[in-house]
Design a protein around this motif. Structure first.
Motif, mmCIF file in Angstrom:
data_model
loop_
_atom_site.group_PDB
_atom_site.id
_atom_site.type_symbol
_atom_site.label_atom_id
_atom_site.label_comp_id
_atom_site.label_asym_id
_atom_site.label_seq_id
_atom_site.Cartn_x
_atom_site.Cartn_y
_atom_site.Cartn_z
ATOM 1 N N ASP A 1 -7.567 -0.491 3.818
ATOM 2 C CA ASP A 1 -8.905 -0.801 4.342
ATOM 3 C C ASP A 1 -9.238 -0.030 5.621
ATOM 4 O O ASP A 1 -10.412 0.086 5.983
ATOM 5 C CB ASP A 1 -9.017 -2.304 4.640
ATOM 6 N N LYS B 1 -0.587 -0.667 8.676
ATOM 7 C CA LYS B 1 -0.734 -0.365 7.245
ATOM 8 C C LYS B 1 -2.001 -0.996 6.701
ATOM 9 O O LYS B 1 -2.317 -2.116 7.072
ATOM 10 C CB LYS B 1 0.462 -0.962 6.501
ATOM 11 N N THR B 2 -2.761 -0.315 5.891
ATOM 12 C CA THR B 2 -3.769 -0.930 5.029
ATOM 13 C C THR B 2 -4.669 0.145 4.425
ATOM 14 O O THR B 2 -5.027 1.112 5.107
ATOM 15 C CB THR B 2 -4.674 -1.963 5.734
ATOM 16 N N ARG C 1 -4.275 0.566 -4.688
ATOM 17 C CA ARG C 1 -3.165 0.255 -3.775
ATOM 18 C C ARG C 1 -1.810 0.683 -4.313
ATOM 19 O O ARG C 1 -0.831 0.743 -3.577
ATOM 20 C CB ARG C 1 -3.132 -1.257 -3.517
ATOM 21 N N CYS D 1 0.838 -1.194 0.000
ATOM 22 C CA CYS D 1 0.000 0.000 0.000
ATOM 23 C C CYS D 1 0.878 1.251 0.000
ATOM 24 O O CYS D 1 2.045 1.178 0.410
ATOM 25 C CB CYS D 1 -1.018 -0.020 1.140
ATOM 26 N N GLY E 1 -1.006 -5.183 7.933
ATOM 27 C CA GLY E 1 -2.412 -5.054 8.293
ATOM 28 C C GLY E 1 -2.820 -6.007 9.410
ATOM 29 O O GLY E 1 -1.977 -6.441 10.213
#
Ligand code: F6P
Length: 362
Positions: free
Chosen positions: A135, A132-133, A281, A12, A110
């Motif tokens: 989402d 991290k993500t 991403r 990402c 994530g």
């Protein structure tokens, strides 16, 4: 001090900016520290693939997408499974942690990465996580790095689809990433002016979506923009087990195509599905994410300095702080049904396809 660092799970925007922020902090604040880059996430820790990084390796990567370390998905459920020699991936990671002479390990990743980080921490390794993500679903932090860049990209997709939808008088469905949660879809949907937003947290009624589409057409608006999360599901599907739901969908892993067909038949409009997918991403992090990543990387450096292991960086309010890995591992940050952005969206007439209306309280 020997510090291992890895990036795990889906890539990402912002991974390199975090790595750089962390490294710069370490080189400036912690004397005699050595940083060992572990290749391809936990995969590299399992196989022992790692190399010492030089200060120059961290130059020129602030605005570069992806990860200089490489990444891979290593499902958490397989970490403790033994192979034919009676060895698990966890055993191999512990062995390589020792063999590499690591004093600690920094993991950027994530939800799955955090579960494994907690497992390693429970098994005697000193671990610090960084969330991290795209989402934004990691428990205990208001925001994860990468999320806002993805919001920018998904919003631009909606903006571009808007003009085509308007020109052709079509109902366009934009499928946005997020298989468990709808943060990205909600933010991009509101920022992109979607008429209907469908997220996993609020299962929808297909006929309610059709009703909204028809209502707009009756009002003289010939087009509709539907922002739909990968993980969106109907109310009927929400009562099913995940496996049964996927089986019922046949070849499609998401509900988007089936919904587009349903709308086309019931509302008698032309529909199109757009899936931006991994475009969300890839590429450079936004300035906001470069800033957040640098801040998070530095804070991880501070945790190293203070010896606060078994933790992960988090943002709470406007403050960068930390959580214990054990407290957040295995939990998912869903959008609360009464979240203020949902309220704002309802108040300006965005439909979630769930039949709920905005109720003025005062
Ligand atoms: O977790 C990030 C994410 O991009 C999800 O939104 C998406 O469902 C998934 O990863 C896709 O994973 P992969 O890159 O392995 O196809």
């Amino acid at each position: 001090m020997k510090i291992g660092i890895l990036t795990s799970g889906g890539d990402c925007p912002g991974l390199n900016a975090v790595i750089r922020g962390f490294a710069k902090y370490v080189y400036n604040q912690i004397p005699k520290a050595e940083i060992i880059g572990i290749s391809d996430g936990y995969g590299g820790l399992i196989s022992g693939e790692a190399h010492t990084l030089k200060e120059s390796d961290f130059s020129g990567i602030l605005n570069v997408g992806g990860t200089i370390l490489g990444t891979s998905r290593q499902p958490f459920k397989l970490m403790t499974q033994e192979d034919q020699n009676g060895q698990s991936k966890l055993d191999m990671m512990k062995k390589n942690y020792k063999k590499l002479g690591l004093d600690l390990l920094v993991t950027l990743g994530g939800a799955g990465t955090h579960k494994t980080a907690a497992l390693l921490s429970q098994n005697g390794c000193n671990v610090i996580g960084i969330p991290k993500t795209i989402d934004n679903d990691i428990w205990g932090t208001d925001v994860t790095f990468g999320f806002h860049t993805a919001v920018d990209i998904a919003t631009e997709c909606i903006d571009r689809i808007h003009t085509t939808a308007a020109s052709h008088g079509r109902t366009m469905l934009i499928e946005i990433m997020g298989n468990k949660v709808g943060w990205l879809t909600l933010y991009a949907g509101v920022a992109g002016g979607a008429d209907i937003v469908l997220i996993p947290e609020l299962p929808f009624e297909p006929d309610e979506v059709v009703k909204t589409v028809k209502k707009r057409i009756d009002k003289g608006k010939a087009f509709n923009i539907i922002a739909i999360a990968e993980g969106a599901m109907t109310k009927h599907e929400s009562k099913m087990k995940k496996q049964d739901r996927l089986e019922a969908r046949g070849n499609d892993t998401t509900i988007t195509n089936a919904l587009a067909k349903y709308i086309e038949e019931k509302a008698e409009v032309e529909t199109r599905v757009v899936v931006p997918g991994h475009l969300q991403r890839g590429g450079n992090p936004s300035p906001y994410d470069r800033f957040l990543s640098t801040e998070m990387g530095c804070f991880a450096g501070k945790l190293v300095e203070e010896g606060k292991f078994g933790t992960t960086v988090s943002v709470q309010g406007n403050k960068i702080t930390s959580n214990y890995l054990m407290d957040i591992a295995g939990k998912t940050k869903y959008i609360p049904k009464d979240h203020q952005i949902i309220e704002v969206a309802r108040s300006i007439g965005i439909s979630f396809g769930d039949g709920e209306k905005y109720e003025k309280i005062v």
